[in-house]
Design a protein around this motif. Structure first.
Motif, PDB file in Angstrom:
ATOM      1  N   LEU A 298       0.510  -1.247   0.232  1.00 41.26           N
ATOM      2  CA  LEU A 298       0.079  -0.263  -0.284  1.00 41.26           C
ATOM      3  C   LEU A 298       0.949   1.171  -0.060  1.00 41.26           C
ATOM      4  O   LEU A 298       2.025   0.721   0.213  1.00 41.26           O
ATOM      5  CB  LEU A 298      -1.142  -0.150   0.884  1.00 41.26           C
ATOM      6  N   ILE A 299       0.106   2.452  -0.408  1.00 41.02           N
ATOM      7  CA  ILE A 299       1.061   3.847  -0.397  1.00 41.02           C
ATOM      8  C   ILE A 299      -0.027   4.598  -0.304  1.00 41.02           C
ATOM      9  O   ILE A 299      -1.298   4.682  -1.011  1.00 41.02           O
ATOM     10  CB  ILE A 299       1.239   4.165  -2.120  1.00 41.02           C
ATOM     11  N   ASN A 300       0.206   5.119   1.272  1.00 45.98           N
ATOM     12  CA  ASN A 300      -0.903   6.114   1.934  1.00 45.98           C
ATOM     13  C   ASN A 300      -2.162   5.408   1.863  1.00 45.98           C
ATOM     14  O   ASN A 300      -3.404   5.839   1.730  1.00 45.98           O
ATOM     15  CB  ASN A 300      -0.853   7.138   0.624  1.00 45.98           C
ATOM     16  N   GLY A 301      -2.202   3.743   2.158  1.00 38.13           N
ATOM     17  CA  GLY A 301      -3.552   3.651   2.011  1.00 38.13           C
ATOM     18  C   GLY A 301      -4.247   2.851   0.509  1.00 38.13           C
ATOM     19  O   GLY A 301      -5.089   2.777   1.387  1.00 38.13           O
ATOM     20  N   ALA A 302      -3.562   2.838  -0.304  1.00 40.51           N
ATOM     21  CA  ALA A 302      -4.082   2.615  -1.270  1.00 40.51           C
ATOM     22  C   ALA A 302      -3.106   1.475  -2.252  1.00 40.51           C
ATOM     23  O   ALA A 302      -2.162   1.226  -2.577  1.00 40.51           O
ATOM     24  CB  ALA A 302      -4.887   3.548  -2.279  1.00 40.51           C
ATOM     25  N   GLY A 303      -3.414   0.569  -2.943  1.00 42.36           N
ATOM     26  CA  GLY A 303      -3.146  -0.835  -3.381  1.00 42.36           C
ATOM     27  C   GLY A 303      -3.444  -1.279  -4.527  1.00 42.36           C
ATOM     28  O   GLY A 303      -5.507  -0.538  -4.812  1.00 42.36           O
ATOM     29  N   LYS A 304      -3.524  -1.890  -5.062  1.00 39.20           N
ATOM     30  CA  LYS A 304      -3.948  -3.156  -6.272  1.00 39.20           C
ATOM     31  C   LYS A 304      -3.792  -4.393  -5.852  1.00 39.20           C
ATOM     32  O   LYS A 304      -2.620  -4.778  -6.086  1.00 39.20           O
ATOM     33  CB  LYS A 304      -3.673  -2.113  -7.836  1.00 39.20           C
ATOM     34  N   PHE A 305      -4.950  -4.925  -5.857  1.00 39.34           N
ATOM     35  CA  PHE A 305      -4.212  -6.942  -5.212  1.00 39.34           C
ATOM     36  C   PHE A 305      -4.806  -7.601  -6.853  1.00 39.34           C
ATOM     37  O   PHE A 305      -6.261  -6.928  -7.256  1.00 39.34           O
ATOM     38  CB  PHE A 305      -4.876  -7.173  -4.234  1.00 39.34           C
ATOM     39  N   ASN A 306      -4.597  -9.000  -7.174  1.00 38.71           N
ATOM     40  CA  ASN A 306      -5.358  -9.176  -7.897  1.00 38.71           C
ATOM     41  C   ASN A 306      -5.564 -10.631  -7.202  1.00 38.71           C
ATOM     42  O   ASN A 306      -5.576 -11.671  -6.709  1.00 38.71           O
ATOM     43  CB  ASN A 306      -3.933 -10.148  -8.787  1.00 38.71           C
ATOM     44  N   CYS A 307      -7.633 -10.171  -7.630  1.00 37.12           N
ATOM     45  CA  CYS A 307      -8.175 -11.115  -6.978  1.00 37.12           C
ATOM     46  C   CYS A 307      -7.723 -12.611  -7.299  1.00 37.12           C
ATOM     47  O   CYS A 307      -8.066 -13.773  -6.705  1.00 37.12           O
ATOM     48  CB  CYS A 307      -9.264 -10.278  -7.046  1.00 37.12           C
ATOM     49  N   SER A 308      -7.247 -13.039  -8.727  1.00 34.00           N
ATOM     50  CA  SER A 308      -7.087 -14.760  -8.669  1.00 34.00           C
ATOM     51  C   SER A 308      -5.987 -14.912  -8.264  1.00 34.00           C
ATOM     52  O   SER A 308      -6.356 -16.349  -7.970  1.00 34.00           O
ATOM     53  CB  SER A 308      -7.149 -13.992 -10.327  1.00 34.00           C
ATOM     54  N   MET A 309      -5.318 -14.484  -7.480  1.00 35.27           N
ATOM     55  CA  MET A 309      -4.324 -14.880  -6.510  1.00 35.27           C
ATOM     56  C   MET A 309      -4.244 -15.077  -5.494  1.00 35.27           C
ATOM     57  O   MET A 309      -3.390 -15.315  -4.761  1.00 35.27           O
ATOM     58  CB  MET A 309      -2.572 -13.436  -6.692  1.00 35.27           C
ATOM     59  N   ALA A 310      -5.375 -14.675  -4.620  1.00 37.21           N
ATOM     60  CA  ALA A 310      -5.687 -15.155  -3.369  1.00 37.21           C
ATOM     61  C   ALA A 310      -6.134 -16.427  -2.876  1.00 37.21           C
ATOM     62  O   ALA A 310      -6.771 -17.413  -3.970  1.00 37.21           O
ATOM     63  CB  ALA A 310      -7.545 -14.491  -3.171  1.00 37.21           C
ATOM     64  N   PRO A 311      -5.503 -17.181  -2.318  1.00 37.84           N
ATOM     65  CA  PRO A 311      -5.198 -18.808  -2.122  1.00 37.84           C
ATOM     66  C   PRO A 311      -6.908 -18.657  -2.017  1.00 37.84           C
ATOM     67  O   PRO A 311      -7.402 -17.887  -0.472  1.00 37.84           O
ATOM     68  CB  PRO A 311      -3.931 -18.887  -0.680  1.00 37.84           C
ATOM     69  N   PRO A 312      -7.111 -19.905  -2.052  1.00 36.57           N
ATOM     70  CA  PRO A 312      -8.740 -20.408  -1.906  1.00 36.57           C
ATOM     71  C   PRO A 312      -8.607 -21.103  -0.348  1.00 36.57           C
ATOM     72  O   PRO A 312      -9.518 -20.741  -0.095  1.00 36.57           O
ATOM     73  CB  PRO A 312      -8.599 -21.477  -2.624  1.00 36.57           C
ATOM     74  N   ALA A 313      -7.289 -21.288  -0.094  1.00 35.92           N
ATOM     75  CA  ALA A 313      -7.860 -22.133   1.689  1.00 35.92           C
ATOM     76  C   ALA A 313      -7.577 -20.355   2.369  1.00 35.92           C
ATOM     77  O   ALA A 313      -8.439 -20.732   3.863  1.00 35.92           O
ATOM     78  CB  ALA A 313      -6.266 -21.742   2.486  1.00 35.92           C
ATOM     79  N   ARG A 314      -8.076 -19.568   1.941  1.00 33.74           N
ATOM     80  CA  ARG A 314      -8.157 -17.925   3.004  1.00 33.74           C
ATOM     81  C   ARG A 314      -9.182 -16.803   1.997  1.00 33.74           C
ATOM     82  O   ARG A 314      -7.969 -16.662   0.880  1.00 33.74           O
ATOM     83  CB  ARG A 314      -6.947 -17.039   3.541  1.00 33.74           C
TER      84      ARG A 314
END
Length: 654
Positions: A298-314
Motif C-alpha cells: 500500500l501507498i498512503n492506504g491504497a494499492g492493487k491486488f489481483n483477486c485471482s491470486m488469493a489462496p483458496p484456503a483463505r
C-alpha cells in the motif's frame, strides 16, 4: 452488481456465496465507473417498425430524442476516458482543484511548509476519534482502524518548538485499549506522553479520552510518523504522518535546494488477515519461526491486488482494480518542479527499495531530518520498517515523462516461504494511468543504486572518541520446548511483555516492583558532565532486525553483516582483539531506527541527555509482539525511586 471497469470476485470454498459489495468498497472504487458504450432499450430500437397511433408516434419521437441525448452524454464520457481525464474526483486526502485537468485523486499527501516556516511557534490541537470499519484499500475488504474515519489517519504538520495537543478518544466497539507513539520525536520532559504501553502509560480504555500534550524539540525537524503502540494495531492501519518543518529563522532547506513541491508517501507491506491472526500463526509451532509473508503493498492506504491470486484456503471479499484506473500519486502541475519526496516505511515486516522511471532520486535526509551525503541515483533503499528517507526528485526531459511510475520492490530477506498472492515488485502511476513501453522505462540507467546502509553524514560529526559506558545486547528468536516450541523473541535472556503485577507502567513503579519480563539497563547521569553510551546490538538470527529507540537519536559508528558463521561482537571477550569493528567516528549518520544485519551487529553511540524510561525494540511487528523488546533507564536512581506520580494518576483516572 459489479461496477463497470472492475471484476467482482468472491473467493470461497463454500456454496453459500455472498455477492454484495460493501459501501466502503463502492466508495473507494466509484470514480472508476465509466460506461464504455451507450445502452438503448429494445422498445426504442423497435419504434420504426411498429404501426402506432399518433400518440405512440409522439412517444417514439420523444424516445428517439432522449436516446440521441444519452448517446451524446456517453460520447463525451468516452472521450474523457480516451483523453485520460477521469470524471470523479473524490479523495480521502488531497485534491488538486486548481489543476487545469480534472484528474483522479492524488495519493501523495501534499505538505504545506509555507504555512509553518515563517510563523512563530504556537500550539496545534487535534481531536481524533479512533474507530474501526471495513475498507478495501487494495480491493480486498478488511476490518481496519480509522482515525476520524480516515485511513491512514490525519497528517500532523508543525514547526520546531510547537506544542502539540492531541485529544485521542477510543470509540472502538471491541473494547480494546489503545495508545499512540510519536515515532522519532525525543519527547523531552514528556516521558509519560511517549505512548509506549506498559512502559510510560496505561492503555486508553474504550469510551475514554486521553490528551497527549508535549512540545516538539526546538532542534528537531524532519519526517516522522505516529502509530499505535498497543497490541498489533499498527499492522491494521492505526498510523499517520507527522512532519516537523524547520523555521526560516534556523534556515529552510527548500530555499537552498530550490524544490517547490513537498509530498509524503507512507509505503508498506499489507496483510489481508488481521495482525492478531498473523501473530497467532507466527507464534504457533506450525509456523516453525518463519514470518508470514505479506499479501500486498500500500501507498498512503491504497494499492492493487489481483483477486485471482488469493489462496483458496483463505477466502477474501475482493474487487479487482484495473491498472489503468489506479489513482495517481502527484498532480500534473508538479511535473516541471523539483519535488521533495518524504518516504516512510509503515510496514510490518519487509524493507523496500524505490525507483522512479524517467527521474533521478537524490537522498537528502534520513529519519529525523539528519542530512546525508546523497548522490543522484536511479534507486534508493533498503528502507526498513520504521525508517524514513527524504529524496529530491528531478524529472527527465523525455517526452514520455508523464508516463512515470513509482516502483516499489520488497526485500525478500524475511520471506522464508512463498506467498504466490504477493507481487513483491509493484508499480504505481505518478502522473498518468497509462504505462510507458518497457523499452522506454529505464532511460536513466546511467544512475546507480544508492545503498542507505552505506550512507554517511553530509558534514563531519562532533562525537567523542570513546564512550563512558557500554551496554551489550543479543537479539534472538528462540523455539524452546519449555514454551511449546513457539518462537519467542528475546533480548539477552529476557522476553518482554507488559508489567502484570501490578499492571501499571514502569514509569509509575520502583525497580523493585518490576517483574521478570522487564530488561532496562541503568544509565546514570549527572548535570555536570556529558555522558556518552555505546549500545552494541548483536543479531543472532538469519534475518535483519530494524531496532527503534524511543527518546533518542544515535550515531551508527559500526555495522557488520556475516555471510559465513556468526558475526557477533563482544568487547569483553578475550577474543575481541581478533574482531575489532571498523569504527566510523568521522562522518557517521544519526538515526532513531537502525537495521541490525543478519548474523551481525551494530554499535550505536548516544549522548545520554534525555532523562526517562525509553523503549528499545525490533520494529518488525511480529518480533516486537513476540517479546523482542526492552528499555533503558536514563538518569534518576538505579532503584527508580523517583516514580512519575502523574503517570500513575492518569492510569487510575482512566
Amino acid at each position: 452488481m459489479p461496477l463497470k471497469g472492475q471484476t467482482r470476485r468472491r473467493l470461497s470454498t463454500t456454496l453459500n456465496v455472498d455477492t454484495s459489495i460493501s459501501d466502503e468498497a463502492v466508495e473507494l472504487l466509484n470514480y472508476n465507473e465509466r460506461p464504455s458504450s451507450p445502452r438503448f432499450t429494445h422498445s426504442l430500437w423497435k419504434c420504426g417498425y411498429n404501426k402506432p397511433q399518433d400518440l405512440t408516434k409522439w412517444l417514439c419521437a420523444v424516445s428517439i430524442a432522449f436516446g440521441l441525448f444519452m448517446l451524446a452524454i456517453f460520447a463525451l464520457r468516452s472521450s474523457a476516458v480516451i483523453l485520460n481525464y477521469p470524471i470523479f474526483t473524490t479523495s480521502a486526502h488531497n485534491s488538486d482543484s486548481g489543476s487545469q485537468y480534472r484528474q483522479s485523486p492524488c495519493l501523495g499527501i501534499r505538505l504545506h511548509p509555507e504555512q509553518h516556516v515563517h510563523r512563530q511557534k504556537s500550539t496545534i490541537t487535534h481531536n481524533w476519534n479512533i474507530t474501526s470499519g471495513f475498507r478495501s484499500p487494495d480491493g480486498v475488504q478488511k476490518l481496519i482502524y480509522l482515525a476520524n474515519n480516515q485511513f491512514p489517519g490525519p497528517t500532523i504538520e508543525c514547526r520546531s518548538g510547537d506544542r502539540l495537543v492531541i485529544h485521542v478518544t477510543n470509540h472502538l466497539d471491541s473494547r480494546e485499549g489503545i495508545s499512540i507513539h510519536w515515532h522519532g520525536l525525543e519527547m523531552r520532559n514528556a516521558n509519560s506522553m511517549d505512548g509506549a504501553a506498559g512502559l510510560t502509560q496505561c492503555l486508553i480504555p474504550a469510551g475514554k479520552t486521553f490528551i497527549y500534550d508535549f512540545d516538539v524539540s526546538q532542534d528537531q525537524a524532519g519526517t516522522f510518523w505516529w502509530h499505535a503502540h498497543s497490541q498489533m494495531q499498527r499492522g491494521d492501519g492505526m498510523y499517520g504522518g507527522l512532519v516537523v518543518h524547520k523555521p526560516i529563522t534556523i534556515g529552510d532547506g527548500s530555499r537552498s535546494l530550490g524544490y517547490e513541491n513537498d509530498f509524503l508517501l507512507m509505503i508498506g507491506d499489507w496483510y489481508h488477515r488481521s495482525a492478531d491472526e498473523v501473530l497467532a500463526w507466527y507464534t504457533s509451532p506450525r509456523g516453525f519461526g518463519n514470518e508470514p509473508v505479506p499479501d500486498s503493498i500500500l501507498i498512503n492506504g491504497a494499492g492493487k491486488f489481483n483477486c485471482s491470486m488469493a489462496p483458496p484456503a483463505r477466502p477474501v471479499e475482493c474487487v479487482n482494480i484495473e491498472e489503468q484506473k489506479m489513482a495517481r500519486l502527484f498532480p500534473i502541475d508538479s511535473l516541471t518542479k523539483l519535488t521533495r519526496l518524504r518516504l516512510v516505511n509503515v510496514g510490518s515486516l519487509a524493507g523496500f527499495t524505490v525507483k522512479i522511471s524517467f527521474a533521478s532520486l537524490t537522498p537528502l535526509t534520513i529519519d529525523g531530518g539528519f542530512n546525508i551525503a546523497g548522490t543522484r541515483s536511479g534507486s534508493v533503499g533498503i528502507l526498513y520498517p520504521g525508517e524514513r528517507v527524504d529524496v529530491i526528485v528531478k524529472w527527465d526531459n523525455s517526452t514520455d515523462v508523464t508516463l512515470s511510475q513509482l516502483h516499489v520492490d520488497l526485500d525478500p530477506e524475511n520471506f522464508k516461504y512463498p506467498n504466490h498472492a504477493l507481487r513483491s515488485n509493484q508499480s504505481f502511476p505518478i502522473f498518468s494511468n497509462s504505462r510507458a513501453p518497457a523499452s522506454l522505462e529505464w532511460q536513466n540507467t546511467k544512475f546507480t543504486h544508492f545503498d542507505l546502509a552505506s550512507a554517511t553524514a553530509l558534514i563531519t560529526s562532533q562525537i567523542p572518541r570513546t564512550a563512558q559506558q557500554t551496554i551489550l545486547l543479543y537479539a534472538k528468536t528462540q523455539k524452546l520446548s519449555i514454551f511449546g516450541n513457539r518462537p519467542i523473541g528475546f533480548m539477552n535472556r529476557t522476553s518482554w511483555s507488559p508489567q502484570s503485577t501490578p499492571s501499571l507502567p514502569l514509569l509509575s513503579l520502583t525497580r523493585s516492583q518490576w517483574d521478570k519480563n522487564q530488561l532496562l539497563p541503568y544509565i546514570p547521569v549527572s548535570g555536570f558532565a556529558e555522558k556518552w553510551v555505546d549500545i552494541i546490538i548483536n543479531n543472532l538470527d538469519d534475518g535483519a532486525h530494524p531496532f527503534h529507540l524511543h527518546g533518542y537519536s544515535f550515531y551508527i559508528i559500526a555495522s557488520h553483516r556475516s555471510e559465513h558463521g556468526w558475526g557477533s561482537y563482544n568487547p569483553y571477550s578475550p577474543t575481541s582483539v581478533l574482531i575489532q569493528p571498523m569504527m566510523n567516528l568521522n562522518n557517521p549518520v544519526k538515526k532513531d531506527t537502525v537495521s541490525v544485519p543478519r548474523r551481525g551487529y551494530v554499535v550505536i553511540r548516544l549522548k545520554a541527555d534525555n532523562v526517562g524510561i525509553w523503549m528499545l525494540h525490533c520494529h518488525v511487528l511480529f518480533h516486537q509482539g513476540s517479546g523482542m523488546a526492552m528499555g533503558i533507564q536514563v538518569g534518576g536512581t538505579e532503584g527508580h525511586e523517583g516514580i512519575d506520580i502523574k503517570s500513575k494518576e492518569l492510569c487510575s483516572g482512566l
